[in-house]
Every structure is written in structure tokens, then in C-alpha cells.
Design a protein around this motif. Structure first.
Motif, PDB file in Angstrom:
ATOM      1  N   LEU A 190       0.874  -1.168   0.000  1.00  0.00           N
ATOM      2  CA  LEU A 190       0.000   0.000   0.000  1.00  0.00           C
ATOM      3  C   LEU A 190       0.913   1.221   0.000  1.00  0.00           C
ATOM      4  CD1 LEU A 190      -2.750   1.500   0.465  1.00  0.00           C
ATOM      5  CD2 LEU A 190      -2.357   1.152   2.918  1.00  0.00           C
ATOM      6  N   GLN A 191       0.708   2.125  -0.928  1.00  0.00           N
ATOM      7  CA  GLN A 191       1.566   3.311  -1.011  1.00  0.00           C
ATOM      8  C   GLN A 191       0.779   4.552  -0.613  1.00  0.00           C
ATOM      9  OE1 GLN A 191       3.330   3.392  -4.941  1.00  0.00           O
ATOM     10  NE2 GLN A 191       4.865   1.873  -4.378  1.00  0.00           N
ATOM     11  N   VAL A 192       1.380   5.358   0.265  1.00  0.00           N
ATOM     12  CA  VAL A 192       0.705   6.556   0.770  1.00  0.00           C
ATOM     13  C   VAL A 192       1.664   7.729   0.780  1.00  0.00           C
ATOM     14  CG1 VAL A 192      -0.840   5.188   2.250  1.00  0.00           C
ATOM     15  CG2 VAL A 192       1.298   6.115   3.195  1.00  0.00           C
ATOM     16  N   VAL A 193       1.090   8.920   0.754  1.00  0.00           N
ATOM     17  CA  VAL A 193       1.824  10.154   1.002  1.00  0.00           C
ATOM     18  C   VAL A 193       1.100  10.871   2.125  1.00  0.00           C
ATOM     19  CG1 VAL A 193       2.474  12.408   0.085  1.00  0.00           C
ATOM     20  CG2 VAL A 193       2.733  10.364  -1.331  1.00  0.00           C
ATOM     21  N   LEU A 194       1.778  11.030   3.260  1.00  0.00           N
ATOM     22  CA  LEU A 194       1.199  11.685   4.432  1.00  0.00           C
ATOM     23  C   LEU A 194       1.670  13.133   4.499  1.00  0.00           C
ATOM     24  CD1 LEU A 194      -0.319  11.608   7.170  1.00  0.00           C
ATOM     25  CD2 LEU A 194       1.821  10.793   8.203  1.00  0.00           C
ATOM     26  N   PHE A 195       0.718  14.032   4.687  1.00  0.00           N
ATOM     27  CA  PHE A 195       1.013  15.461   4.778  1.00  0.00           C
ATOM     28  C   PHE A 195       0.504  15.941   6.131  1.00  0.00           C
ATOM     29  CE2 PHE A 195       1.001  19.474   1.859  1.00  0.00           C
ATOM     30  CZ  PHE A 195       1.868  20.103   2.763  1.00  0.00           C
ATOM     31  N   GLU A 196       1.436  16.258   7.048  1.00  0.00           N
ATOM     32  CA  GLU A 196       1.104  16.732   8.383  1.00  0.00           C
ATOM     33  C   GLU A 196       1.420  18.220   8.499  1.00  0.00           C
ATOM     34  OE1 GLU A 196       2.237  13.277  11.385  1.00  0.00           O
ATOM     35  OE2 GLU A 196       3.906  13.718  10.023  1.00  0.00           O
ATOM     36  N   PRO A 197       0.813  18.911   9.482  1.00  0.00           N
ATOM     37  CA  PRO A 197       1.139  20.336   9.660  1.00  0.00           C
ATOM     38  C   PRO A 197       2.629  20.573   9.865  1.00  0.00           C
ATOM     39  CG  PRO A 197      -0.821  19.780  10.922  1.00  0.00           C
ATOM     40  CD  PRO A 197      -0.283  18.482  10.376  1.00  0.00           C
ATOM     41  N   GLU A 198       3.313  19.639  10.546  1.00  0.00           N
ATOM     42  CA  GLU A 198       4.753  19.794  10.756  1.00  0.00           C
ATOM     43  C   GLU A 198       5.527  19.808   9.444  1.00  0.00           C
ATOM     44  OE1 GLU A 198       2.829  17.603  12.163  1.00  0.00           O
ATOM     45  OE2 GLU A 198       2.890  17.936  14.345  1.00  0.00           O
ATOM     46  N   ASP A 199       4.962  19.188   8.410  1.00  0.00           N
ATOM     47  CA  ASP A 199       5.643  19.148   7.113  1.00  0.00           C
ATOM     48  C   ASP A 199       5.716  20.518   6.455  1.00  0.00           C
ATOM     49  OD1 ASP A 199       6.196  16.425   7.173  1.00  0.00           O
ATOM     50  OD2 ASP A 199       4.229  15.901   6.376  1.00  0.00           O
ATOM     51  N   LEU A 200       4.860  21.448   6.885  1.00  0.00           N
ATOM     52  CA  LEU A 200       4.916  22.790   6.319  1.00  0.00           C
ATOM     53  C   LEU A 200       6.224  23.479   6.661  1.00  0.00           C
ATOM     54  CD1 LEU A 200       1.240  23.922   6.978  1.00  0.00           C
ATOM     55  CD2 LEU A 200       2.273  23.391   4.764  1.00  0.00           C
ATOM     56  N   ASN A 201       6.916  22.965   7.672  1.00  0.00           N
ATOM     57  CA  ASN A 201       8.226  23.498   8.042  1.00  0.00           C
ATOM     58  C   ASN A 201       9.362  22.628   7.493  1.00  0.00           C
ATOM     59  OD1 ASN A 201       7.049  25.602   9.604  1.00  0.00           O
ATOM     60  ND2 ASN A 201       6.720  24.144  11.281  1.00  0.00           N
ATOM     61  N   LEU A 202       9.068  21.874   6.447  1.00  0.00           N
ATOM     62  CA  LEU A 202      10.071  20.967   5.889  1.00  0.00           C
ATOM     63  C   LEU A 202      11.305  21.724   5.413  1.00  0.00           C
ATOM     64  CD1 LEU A 202      10.303  17.875   5.273  1.00  0.00           C
ATOM     65  CD2 LEU A 202       9.610  18.428   2.946  1.00  0.00           C
ATOM     66  N   VAL A 203      11.112  22.900   4.830  1.00  0.00           N
ATOM     67  CA  VAL A 203      12.225  23.675   4.292  1.00  0.00           C
ATOM     68  C   VAL A 203      13.120  24.197   5.412  1.00  0.00           C
ATOM     69  CG1 VAL A 203      12.853  25.757   3.007  1.00  0.00           C
ATOM     70  CG2 VAL A 203      11.002  24.290   2.182  1.00  0.00           C
ATOM     71  N   THR A 204      12.506  24.662   6.500  1.00  0.00           N
ATOM     72  CA  THR A 204      13.275  25.306   7.576  1.00  0.00           C
ATOM     73  C   THR A 204      13.480  24.399   8.782  1.00  0.00           C
ATOM     74  OG1 THR A 204      11.231  26.234   8.484  1.00  0.00           O
ATOM     75  CG2 THR A 204      12.476  27.587   6.923  1.00  0.00           C
ATOM     76  N   GLY A 205      12.836  23.249   8.810  1.00  0.00           N
ATOM     77  CA  GLY A 205      12.917  22.366   9.972  1.00  0.00           C
ATOM     78  C   GLY A 205      14.224  21.605  10.039  1.00  0.00           C
ATOM     79  N   SER A 206      14.235  20.560  10.860  1.00  0.00           N
ATOM     80  CA  SER A 206      15.460  19.803  11.097  1.00  0.00           C
ATOM     81  C   SER A 206      15.822  18.931   9.902  1.00  0.00           C
ATOM     82  CB  SER A 206      15.289  18.912  12.333  1.00  0.00           C
ATOM     83  OG  SER A 206      14.347  17.885  12.071  1.00  0.00           O
ATOM     84  N   PRO A 207      17.116  18.663   9.707  1.00  0.00           N
ATOM     85  CA  PRO A 207      17.529  17.733   8.644  1.00  0.00           C
ATOM     86  C   PRO A 207      16.911  16.345   8.814  1.00  0.00           C
ATOM     87  CG  PRO A 207      19.417  18.979   9.447  1.00  0.00           C
ATOM     88  CD  PRO A 207      18.273  19.292  10.379  1.00  0.00           C
ATOM     89  N   ALA A 208      16.627  15.942  10.051  1.00  0.00           N
ATOM     90  CA  ALA A 208      16.027  14.624  10.282  1.00  0.00           C
ATOM     91  C   ALA A 208      14.676  14.503   9.597  1.00  0.00           C
ATOM     92  CB  ALA A 208      15.888  14.372  11.782  1.00  0.00           C
ATOM     93  N   ARG A 209      13.869  15.563   9.605  1.00  0.00           N
ATOM     94  CA  ARG A 209      12.567  15.509   8.936  1.00  0.00           C
ATOM     95  C   ARG A 209      12.744  15.424   7.421  1.00  0.00           C
ATOM     96  NH1 ARG A 209       7.245  15.991   9.696  1.00  0.00           N
ATOM     97  NH2 ARG A 209       7.566  16.018  11.948  1.00  0.00           N
ATOM     98  N   ARG A 210      13.749  16.085   6.884  1.00  0.00           N
ATOM     99  CA  ARG A 210      13.980  15.995   5.439  1.00  0.00           C
ATOM    100  C   ARG A 210      14.493  14.606   5.059  1.00  0.00           C
ATOM    101  NH1 ARG A 210      15.160  21.426   6.605  1.00  0.00           N
ATOM    102  NH2 ARG A 210      17.357  21.077   7.086  1.00  0.00           N
ATOM    103  N   ARG A 211      15.326  14.008   5.904  1.00  0.00           N
ATOM    104  CA  ARG A 211      15.763  12.623   5.636  1.00  0.00           C
ATOM    105  C   ARG A 211      14.573  11.673   5.714  1.00  0.00           C
ATOM    106  NH1 ARG A 211      20.340  14.373   8.681  1.00  0.00           N
ATOM    107  NH2 ARG A 211      19.456  13.526  10.607  1.00  0.00           N
TER     108      ARG A 211
END
Length: 466
Positions: A190-211
Motif C-alpha cells: 500500500l503506497q501513501v503520502v502523508l502530509f502533516e502540519p509539521e511538514d509545512l516546516n520541511l524547508v526550515t525544519g530539522s535535517p532529520a525531517r527531510r531525511r
């Protein structure tokens, strides 16, 4: 009553059941054609009207998760629900069970929770041992893929029989069509793409979230990536233990030989991860650029760059990356012993974003950063569709409330025309366009109980649930 009919009788609005059965697996892309014929206008504001985002449509076949059953999962004692092919909207107050439902689907797809620190957290807090069976949480999903129907099952169970301690260790088991499989063989069915409010900070957030963005995408499309990622993390853990011990006690004679085994494992699996990530970002670049232009309504060029920690030449293949990796490990050995940790490898990689060559994290506005994140997520959907030939399921957890009206319209336009099954949550229906509510199956969720919201009352119920 046949099993299929029985499942359709659960949580389906009156008056919709007949339409659902007659439509079968009719895609939402077909519905969006009718939407446009009726004159609905969706997308970013442009020249005083809202323009269509039809160019974003992934196309291809669409996975359909048509039945989900939860037992002792989070606050759900038991839930059995049939899901429409199009958009399902879960509406309710915070802590009512909306996000937990998305979490269950995400775990079926990836074998991991997006938010639990430990697997035991997903087991209902009041679950007890029954007839000698330890407390457990169970998720079952039935889906239709291009190659036929599939039943996925995950069970999380405490190992210590009769233990009342919440800290008891757990084991996870997976079944595909009722046959036990390893976690790596269950991931990606099953393939999914999850979009959470925290993902809105993907550009400026921690490298761990981008990994994490990289890993969640690739592990669903590449079984070897999943296996290499698991093994790589084990190797780094063992290697770090050695380095910390040598930092405290001093490196004994022959320490280089002792760590050589872990280095070989690290290079073997790490090189594959780096190569796969580099290929993914190279393929994602044109998709992100196009989607960003459509969402923003500007000619600004969004560029996403992969920043591996291992210094390897651009375009290097797996063998070239492995050679550079071995060289770098040899030169950083003294510093790693001094610090007691592994300094090189995919566990320290990152992504960078630029808009017309200007660093987006440092100089971009909040609106530009959020538009770029949405484009990145939608590109993830399209890339998975291209890799598998089927559009993944899109999960949005109360994201629209975090966007301004123009971006809300853009995202909703894509959702209606994107050719994907969509499941989204919200605490406020006022964030949605009328056409989105008209085209969605809406449920009011309260303490894990789902109540279908009739179409005629959706407009009247705009606002926060009481």
C-alpha cells in the motif's frame, strides 16, 4: 449476507450507498471532468478568477483502500469502515481519533508509525490480556490494486503475557492475504503520502525531517532500500557503541581491524542509500519545478538539491560512491574516536532548497516556503505513481487550516483533479471550498465514533464541531 455487502453497510451515508455501488471504482479524475463542465473553478488566484490545476494530474491507475478495520488501536476499541474511491473528510475536534486513523493506514503502508516513539503506544490504553492472549492492536486494510485485490494486516502485541506494564516490549507481525511476511515484504504494498502540519516546516525544519521525507518515499518503492536502511541503522548503532567505548577507555591495539567489519557494512548499505537518494532527487527536480510554478502562479524556479555527507562527485554510481566513502572513513577515523560517533553517511545527509538561486530557508518568505513544501509533497505523489504505475493514497492531517485562502484553493483543486484517493482531516469545515464538500464523503468523528454527514447539511454545518 455476503462479506462485501456487510462491509458496505458500515459508515456509509444513506442515499450514497447505491451511488457508491453503481460507481464501482470510478476515479475522481472522471468526476473532476464533470466538475469543470459545471463551471467550477479551482486553483491559485489569477487575473481575478481561480485557474484550473489540471496540468498537475498524475494520471494512471489508482490504488483504492476500500475497507479498514481497527481493533484496540489508540482510542479505537473497534472500527470497521468502507471508504469511497474519491475524497473522504474526517471532521471533528482534536483528540477525537482522526489522526489515529491516518496513522493506522500509514503503518500498514510503511510498517512504522509517523509519530509513536514506541510501538506499544498504539495499543489501546485499556486493552488487557484475554484468554491468555496479551494486549494487542490490529489493523486490517483491504485494497484494490491494478494487479488485483489485496488484504494487509498488522498486529502489534505486548510480549510479556499478563503484563500490565505499559513499558512491556512489543512485537509487530504482518500478513499479506493472510500469509505471514517480513516487515520489508509488507512495506510498499500500500503506497501513501502523508502530509502533516509539521511538514509545512520541511524547508526550515530539522535535517532529520527531510531525511524522513526521503526514506518514507523510497522505502515504499524500493524493497532493497528498505532493507539497506534497516541494516545501515543497525550498523551505525553498533559502530557508535564501539567509538564511545574507545573514547572513554582509549582505542586498544587492533581497533582499526575491529571496526573494519562495521566499516564494510556501513559502506555497502550506505552507498546504496546515497545512490538511491541521488537518483530520486534528480527525477523529482523537474516535477517540483513544474508543480511549484502551477501552485504559485509565478515563473520562479524552485530547485531541490541533495547534500550527501560523503564527499562524492556529482553523478557518481554506487561503486564510485563506495570508493569515496571508504576514503572518507579512513581520513575521519581519529576525529570519530575523539567524538565517539560516526560522522559520515546517509544518517547525516540533508536537502537544500533555492528559489531562483536564492536560499529559500534563509531568505524565503513563509508563504514561499509553504508553497515549496506543498509542491514537494505533490511531486512525491507523482513520482510514486510513475514508479509503480498507480497513484498512491494521499493522507492530509489538518493541513488546510495552516494555509492561506489562495493555497487552500490550489491544494483543493489538485486533490479533486489529481486522480488519487484522498483521506483528510479537519477541525473546521470553513477551510473547504463548497465543491470540495460536495465531492467528498464527510464524517463527523467524536471519541472514535464516526457519523456520516449528509450532503444537504454540509454547508449548514460549516464551523467548528460542537
Amino acid at each position: 449476507m455476503p462479506e462485501k455487502t456487510r462491509s458496505l453497510a458500515i459508515c456509509i451515508p444513506s442515499g450514497k450507498r447505491q451511488a457508491l455501488e453503481s460507481e464501482g471504482t470510478r476515479s475522481i479524475a472522471q468526476r473532476s471532468t464533470n466538475v469543470k463542465r459545471r463551471g467550477w473553478l479551482l486553483g491559485p488566484l489569477r487575473y481575478g478568477r481561480i485557474a484550473s490545476t489540471a496540468g498537475v494530474r498524475p494520471g494512471g491507475c489508482t490504488m483504492h483502500l476500500f475497507h479498514v478495520q481497527l481493533t484496540n488501536f489508540r482510542l479505537y476499541r473497534h472500527l470497521e469502515v468502507a471508504l469511497d474511491m474519491g475524497t473522504t473528510l474526517l471532521w471533528g475536534a482534536n483528540a477525537s481519533g482522526k489522526s489515529s486513523f491516518l496513522e493506522a493506514i500509514f503503518m500498514l503502508a510503511t510498517t512504522h508509525s509517523p509519530r509513536a516513539g514506541a510501538d506499544r503506544e498504539v495499543i489501546h490504553w485499556d486493552a488487557t490480556e484475554t484468554f491468555g492472549i496479551p494486549p494487542f492492536a490490529r489493523v486490517v486494510g483491504r485494497l484494490q490494486r491494478a494487479d488485483g485485490p489485496l488484504t494487509l494486516e498488522m498486529v502489534v502485541q505486548r510480549q510479556a503475557a499478563g503484563s500490565e506494564e505499559p513499558s512491556g516490549r512489543c512485537q509487530k507481525r504482518f500478513l499479506v492475504n493472510r500469509q505471514p511476511v517480513r516487515a520489508r515484504d509488507a512495506a510498499g504494498r500500500l503506497q501513501v503520502v502523508l502530509f502533516e502540519p509539521e511538514d509545512l516546516n520541511l524547508v526550515t525544519g530539522s535535517p532529520a525531517r527531510r531525511r524522513r521525507y526521503l526514506d518514507v518515499t523510497l522505502m515504499q518503492a524500493d524493497a532493497r532500500y528498505w532493507q539497506s536502511l534497516q541494516r545501515y541503522h543497525q550498523v551505525v548503532l553498533q559502530r557508535n557503541r564501539l567509538l564511545r567505548r574507545w573514547r572513554e577507555e582509549g582505542a586498544p591495539p587492533g581497533s582499526r581491524e575491529e571496526v573494519a567489519f562495521w566499516n564494510r557494512e556501513m559502506v555497502e548499505h550506505g552507498s546504496y542509500l546515497i545512490a538511491a537518494r541521488a537518483r530520486f532527487i534528480a527525477a523529482l527536480g523537474p516535477l517540483v519545478e513544474r508543480l511549484h510554478r502551477q501552485l504559485s502562479g509565478t515563473a520562479e524556479q524552485l530547485t531541490v538539491a541533495y547534500r550527501p555527507q560523503v564527499p562524492c562527485p556529482p553523478g557518481a554510481d554506487e561503486a564510485g560512491i563506495a570508493f569515496a566513502y571508504r576514503q572518507a572513513l579512513a581520513s575521519t577515523w581519529p576525529r570519530e574516536v575523539q567524538l565517539g560517533q560516526s560522522l559520515l553517511g546517509p544518517h547525516r545527509d540533508d536537502l537544500s532548497f533555492s528559489l531562483d538561486g536564492v536560499d529559500l530557508a534563509t531568505y524565503g518568505s513563509r508563504g514561499q516556503q509553504r508553497t515549496s513544501t506543498i509542491a514537494l509533497k505533490l511531486a512525491q505523489v507523482e513520482w510514486l505513481r510513475r514508479e509503480s504505475g498507480e497513484a498512491p493514497i494521499v493522507l492530509l492531517d489538518d493541513v488546510l487550516s495552516e494555509l492561506d485562502p489562495a493555497r487552500r484553493s490550489s491544494l483543493q483543486g489538485w486533490l479533486l483533479e489529481g486522480g488519487c484517493q484522498v483521506i483528510l482531516t479537519a477541525t473546521d469545515l470553513a477551510a473547504f471550498l463548497p465543491i470540495t464538500l460536495e465531492q467528498s464523503t464527510v464524517y463527523r468523528v467524536d471519541a472514535g465514533r464516526w457519523t456520516p454527514l449528509e450532503r444537504k447539511s454540509k454547508a449548514d454545518d460549516l464551523g467548528k464541531p460542537g
